[in-house]
Design an enzyme around this catalytic site. Structure first.
Site, PDB file in Angstrom:
ATOM      1  N   THR A   1      16.596  76.306  79.882  1.00  0.00           N
ATOM      2  CA  THR A   1      17.160  77.579  79.448  1.00  0.00           C
ATOM      3  C   THR A   1      18.309  77.401  78.471  1.00  0.00           C
ATOM      4  O   THR A   1      18.577  78.295  77.664  1.00  0.00           O
ATOM      5  CB  THR A   1      17.626  78.427  80.652  1.00  0.00           C
ATOM      6  N   ASP A   2      19.014  76.265  78.516  1.00  0.00           N
ATOM      7  CA  ASP A   2      20.040  76.014  77.499  1.00  0.00           C
ATOM      8  C   ASP A   2      19.419  76.013  76.106  1.00  0.00           C
ATOM      9  O   ASP A   2      19.940  76.632  75.176  1.00  0.00           O
ATOM     10  CB  ASP A   2      20.723  74.667  77.758  1.00  0.00           C
ATOM     11  N   VAL A   3      18.311  75.290  75.955  1.00  0.00           N
ATOM     12  CA  VAL A   3      17.653  75.221  74.646  1.00  0.00           C
ATOM     13  C   VAL A   3      17.069  76.580  74.278  1.00  0.00           C
ATOM     14  O   VAL A   3      17.295  77.093  73.174  1.00  0.00           O
ATOM     15  CB  VAL A   3      16.560  74.136  74.653  1.00  0.00           C
TER      16      VAL A   3
ATOM     17  N   ASP B   1      22.476  76.350  83.130  1.00  0.00           N
ATOM     18  CA  ASP B   1      21.023  76.206  83.041  1.00  0.00           C
ATOM     19  C   ASP B   1      20.352  76.192  84.407  1.00  0.00           C
ATOM     20  O   ASP B   1      19.411  76.957  84.671  1.00  0.00           O
ATOM     21  CB  ASP B   1      20.709  74.925  82.272  1.00  0.00           C
TER      22      ASP B   1
END
Length: 582
Positions: free
Chosen positions: A434-436, A406
């Site tokens: 950005t992970d989500v 991320d």
């Protein structure tokens, strides 16, 4: 999505960024049927708070709290993150509805909201804050310097701002020892560094910052290469270096036979009922993609190593399992298999033979080494949708990419520059943005693959990445610069956020606060500290100013009646599924 006409005066304007993101993603799907599914995106949804703009949503739903943890006070993201997430949710809802129609009596229309998107964005932090087990965040040692502006990236002797990433303690130790850091500082820094993905804080010993300030970037990179650590400069530009597609879709093989017949197909509230997903994923991006598909009604089978995923034991616990892990994996059936062995790979093929989707977020090259690439698995299931959720996609070409995590993706994509205003230096948010978003985009790519399979009868490969997801977030060409009233305002017991509409009326703010908001903003803001958030909220309401109390503790959302319809309480608190199908 159906077009929305402009709102009359006095009527709440729709979230345009969410609509634009949804339209962009649905155009990429390439299925004309998506235009037949009406979709409504509003601001608040089931959240009983008068929300009418992006920052108000961030304030009320905990985004400011998580993003601002490293600085010790709630802080807005300078991009329309919640609205972007809402746009992806809207596109998912439309595609899922269309799949439901194709397989039975699917829903007629779908609705979601920016408020629900924000809650979905903090899902793992909300779970940790409300778990039955006591939260055990690792505080930094006393000699850690406070980061008053938020997360502080490293700066080399030649003035280059950069981020460091490794997932292994041995590599961390080797990197810092090569730069001359003491063993104590390296030891004290590892726990907060490793846990920053879950805690949104990272108090490192000041000695580590001092060590790199005395080294050139070339020296840092040499030490990183020798230790196997990734180092990336933080881009000063808000624009990504390239403009990737959100995902790529590639047909495979020839048209296969009919999909396995299963019960529950086409249910209105669960449009993916009857779809079976097999996932081999870890951390956040991959598990979240599977979680979304499960919430839409799919059966998800999760492959874990013998003994289970190590993340199951990460505190705090909800019951006997990590709350953060449960927030992304509850409801999935688990099969343990060592995929590095022939027997484990045979288990994967057997599961895939009766599946619609195989999803993984393995490191580049791993699928090929295991002989579990798309072409390998499509021989077992000729109608398979094979999905790879990567870090960088094809950005690095044939060269070995840095770790696709991320914070490195934020640094290189320009998002790190966009989320913070001038004059703060560009730095990634320690909220896993950005992970989500990458998990959500991966799930949307799977839905696009399923629709393509419906049209063609052919297996599909879908590729998405954290980097391609980051590029979805709209950002200005120049970094934002905020005025005195564009931050949460400190009250006697918390913070208050004045909405866009309220800040446009400084004369009324002056009347409420008793000091000139335009000419003396600091004096006016200082007066707010004399009264409680509730008192100021009431005064603003009487003056016709929309003001939102800022969430400063995610655990309190569970007891807030205004969020009762948006959250579910079990051994931890989680958001309801963010779509309404009718």
């Amino acid at each position: 999505m159906t077009p929305t006409t402009p709102s009359p005066p006095g009527i709440q304007a729709p979230p345009q960024v969410a609509q634009q993101v949804a339209a962009r993603l649905l155009a990429l799907v390439g299925d004309p049927g998506t235009a037949t599914v009406p979709c409504r995106v509003d601001w608040a949804g089931p959240v009983d708070v008068p929300l009418a703009d992006e920052r108000a949503v961030q304030a009320a739903c905990g985004v400011m709290e998580v993003h601002g943890r490293a600085s010790g006070r709630p802080t807005p993201l300078a991009v329309d993150y919640a609205s972007t997430v809402a746009g992806v949710l809207a596109a998912q809802g439309v595609c899922a509805a269309l799949l439901g129609r194709a397989r039975g009596a699917g829903p007629a229309w779908v609705r979601t909201s920016v408020g629900q998107a924000a809650l979905f964005g903090v899902v793992q932090y909300l779970a940790a804050a409300t778990a039955d087990g006591q939260e055990q965040e690792t505080a930094g040692p006393r000699r850690c310097a406070p980061d008053s502006a938020g997360h502080r990236p490293f700066v080399s002797a030649d003035g280059v701002v950069f981020e460091v990433e490794t997932l292994e303690a041995e590599r961390w130790l080797g990197f810092w020892q090569r730069l001359g850091a003491s063993r104590g500082a390296v030891r004290d820094g590892w726990a907060p560094f490793q846990q920053r993905f879950g805690t949104a804080t990272c108090g490192l010993p000041e000695e580590l910052h001092g060590v790199v300030r005395r080294a050139s970037l070339a020296t840092v990179r040499e030490a990183a290469a020798e230790a196997g650590v990734s180092v990336l400069p933080v881009r000063e530009s808000t624009a990504p270096p390239v403009a990737p597609r959100a995902w790529t879709l590639s047909p495979l093989g020839r048209a296969g036979g009919a999909a396995p017949a299963r019960t529950g197909q086409g249910a209105v509230g669960s449009p993916l009922a009857g779809v079976r997903v097999v996932e081999s994923t870890r951390r956040v991006q991959g598990p979240l993609a599977g979680h979304v598909l499960r919430l839409l009604g799919a059966e998800v089978v999760r492959i874990e190593p013998p003994g289970g995923d190590p993340m199951r034991g990460m505190p705090p616990l909800a019951g006997a399992v990590s709350a953060r892990f449960r927030a992304l994996n509850d409801g999935k059936r688990v099969v343990e298999a060592d995929i590095t062995t022939p027997a484990g790979r045979r288990t994967v093929r057997e599961l895939v033979a009766d599946a619609d989707v195989f999803l993984h977020n393995w490191a580049p090259g791993k699928a090929g080494r295991l002989r579990l690439e798309a072409t390998d698995l499509c021989s077992a299931q000729p109608r398979l949708v094979y999905a790879w959720a990567s870090g960088w996609g094809g950005l690095w070409g044939s060269a070995a990419p840095p770790l696709g995590t991320d914070f490195l993706v934020q640094a290189h994509s320009g998002l790190a520059a966009a989320v913070r205003p001038e004059p703060q230096p560009p730095a990634p948010s320690l909220m896993t943005l950005t992970d989500v978003l990458g998990g959500l985009v991966s799930a949307q790519a799977v839905l696009a693959g399923l629709l393509a399979r419906e049209r063609t009868g052919r297996a599909q490969r879908v590729d998405s990445s954290l980097f391609s997801a980051a590029a979805l977030v709209p950002r200005p060409r120049r970094r934002a610069r905020w005025g005195a009233w564009e931050q949460p305002l400190a009250t006697a017991d918390g913070y208050l956020w004045l909405t866009d509409a309220a800040r446009a009326r400084p004369e009324r703010i002056t009347d409420v606060v008793g000091a000139d908001a335009a000419l003396c903003p600091e004096a006016a803001a200082a007066r707010l500290a004399a009264r409680s958030t509730a008192e100021w909220s009431a005064r603003c309401a009487r003056a016709g100013l929309a003001a939102v109390p800022v969430c400063t503790d995610l655990s309190r959302l569970a007891a807030d009646p205004r969020f009762a319809a948006a959250l579910v309480r079990d051994e931890y608190v989680r958001p309801i599924a963010p779509w309404e199908f009718l």
